[in-house]
Enzyme design. Structure first.
Site, short mmCIF file in Angstrom:
data_model
loop_
_atom_site.label_atom_id
_atom_site.label_comp_id
_atom_site.label_asym_id
_atom_site.label_seq_id
_atom_site.Cartn_x
_atom_site.Cartn_y
_atom_site.Cartn_z
N VAL A 60 -36.98 -18.61 -33.66
CA VAL A 60 -36.96 -19.62 -32.60
C VAL A 60 -36.42 -18.97 -31.33
CG1 VAL A 60 -36.00 -21.84 -31.84
CG2 VAL A 60 -36.63 -21.51 -34.25
N ALA A 105 -32.06 -16.69 -28.98
CA ALA A 105 -33.08 -16.79 -30.03
C ALA A 105 -32.40 -16.63 -31.38
CB ALA A 105 -34.13 -15.71 -29.84
N LYS A 106 -33.09 -16.92 -32.44
CA LYS A 106 -32.53 -16.69 -33.77
C LYS A 106 -33.67 -16.62 -34.77
CE LYS A 106 -28.44 -16.47 -35.80
NZ LYS A 106 -27.16 -16.14 -35.17
N GLY A 107 -33.44 -15.91 -35.87
CA GLY A 107 -34.45 -15.84 -36.91
C GLY A 107 -33.81 -16.05 -38.27
N ASP A 146 -27.32 -10.48 -38.87
CA ASP A 146 -26.61 -11.75 -39.04
C ASP A 146 -26.31 -11.85 -40.54
OD1 ASP A 146 -26.27 -14.25 -37.02
OD2 ASP A 146 -26.48 -15.00 -39.05
#
Ligand code: GLU
Length: 416
Positions: A60, A105-107, A146
């Site tokens: 995202v 953003a992040k995944g 992460d």
């Protein structure tokens, strides 16, 4: 069983509260409450036993008005698009709070990385990178480690992306091994940044680091290094927790022996120098500081009432639900929010990206000095907003982050 919280809605609660002070134009505020772009992919992986497994992955990009998307990729069972969206929003405010030129953003991939073999993890990572290829890049969106991803995973992403491009692109990810262009100090950056903010908060609250009774939830990169560094600075680590449970010793836990115990047994439990407890039991023990450094929503309406501490420093992203946050504020607990406290990781990621883009190598000393400068400045700015508006630190940090992003959106205007 407790209902899984709706994380994105939780995150927006803080933004709505911040907007009571900011009064942003309606269009800008609405834009801030929606992610710019999100991608869901299916990742087929050939398992070691010859069968096929299919994993769902997400990326995202929440807002990129201030620069390329930036944020980690986590491998976590049960992760949803909602959770990834919430984390991407937090990355957006976080980068703005420490004033680095990135968007958020992040995944995430819904998988249990602990039971995948190294080969399975590599195949999953490479196929996920292939699926993300249109979205990521040094000028577009730069992933990082992460939960349950590390420098090896970053090296695979970098290699897959580079093979597809036809040349080596180290700056497509941060948190790489130093041998591949990773930055010195990146591995401990989040915990070092957290400690800098804790020291500032302790000064502001008239507390003392020596003998500070501290519990740390989570024994991954952030939890372990935070506990270790605080212990070195004179704090007493009275409690620790991992995904199996918690341990407690009011006289203090020896950090080198517990690290050995965890490596040998795979868990903190049954450590000779402490008693076994549940995480909720540990939270109810009298402490001066709690560092939640594991999962989202760990401090929630189910356990918040029993918490007896003076300060919470959020090593994890979103560890306190909005309802629990309200209770803690009423109790007078000083909270260093995630978007300020754990920003050290992304700050040193920024240093790594800068070094990569310019083919430079900075010295450890330089990195530590710059990190300290940025974290102390951000803490001071948030503290000032908190005092000026007579509000809690999370709202103050959100005011600062959201204001900076909103200014960028306003100046750019809406395309077309
Ligand atoms: N995963 C870390 C965070 O949540 C670091 C992100 C990054 O370095 O891009 O802040």
């Amino acid at each position: 069983m407790m209902k899984k919280p709706v994380y994105f809605k939780e995150t927006l609660a803080a933004v709505e509260k911040a907007n009571q002070y900011l009064n942003l134009p309606e269009g800008v505020f609405k834009r801030l409450c929606l992610p710019t772009r999100s991608l869901t992919v299916n990742i087929p992986v050939k398992m070691d036993d010859g069968t096929m497994s299919f994993f769902t992955g997400y990326r995202v990009q929440y807002d990129m008005s201030r620069g390329p998307g930036k944020g980690g990729i986590r491998y976590h069972p049960g992760i949803t698009r909602d959770e990834v969206t919430a984390l991407a929003a937090l990355m957006t405010w976080k980068c703005a709070v420490v004033d680095i030129p990135f968007g958020g953003a992040k995944g995430g991939v819904d998988c249990d990385a602990r039971i995948l073999s190294l080969g399975e993890k590599e195949r999953l990572t490479r196929r996920f990178t292939y699926e993300l290829f249109p979205l990521i890049g040094p000028e577009k969106d730069i992933p990082a480690p992460d939960m349950y991803t590390d420098e090896q995973v970053m090296a695979w992403i970098m290699d897959t992306y580079s093979m597809m491009k036809g040349f080596t692109v180290p700056e497509v990810v941060t948190g790489k091994p130093v041998s591949l262009g990773g930055s010195k100090g990146r591995k401990t950056a989040t915990s070092e940044g957290l400690i800098i903010t804790i020291i500032e908060a302790i000064k502001a609250e008239g507390m003392c680091l020596e003998g500070l009774r501290t519990s740390v939830l989570g024994f991954g990169n952030v939890g372990y290094h935070s506990a270790r560094l605080l212990h070195m600075l004179g704090a007493t680590i009275v409690g620790l927790a991992d995904s199996h449970g918690a341990i407690y010793n009011p006289r203090g836990i020896n950090m080198s022996t517990i690290a050995r115990h965890k490596t040998e047994t795979g868990s903190l439990a049954d450590f000779e120098g402490a008693d076994n407890l549940t995480v909720d039991e540990l939270l109810a023990m009298e402490t001066d500081l709690i560092i939640p450094a594991a999962i989202c929503g760990q401090i929630n309406p189910g356990n918040v009432d029993s918490i007896k501490t003076r300060m919470i420093a959020e090593g994890a992203n979103g560890p306190v639900t909005s309802e629990a946050d309200r209770v803690l504020i009423e109790k007078g607990v000083f909270i260093i929010p995630d978007i300020l406290g754990n920003a050290g990781g992304v700050v040193v990621s920024y240093f790594e990206w800068l070094q990569g883009m310019q083919r430079l190598l900075w010295k450890s000393r330089e990195i530590k000095k710059k990190l300290k400068h940025i974290m102390t400045k951000a803490f001071g700015e948030v503290m000032d907003i908190s005092k000026d508006n007579n509000t809690d630190m999370r709202t103050a940090a959100t005011i600062l982050g959201v204001k900076r992003v909103a200014e960028a959106i306003k100046m750019r205007g809406f395309y077309p």
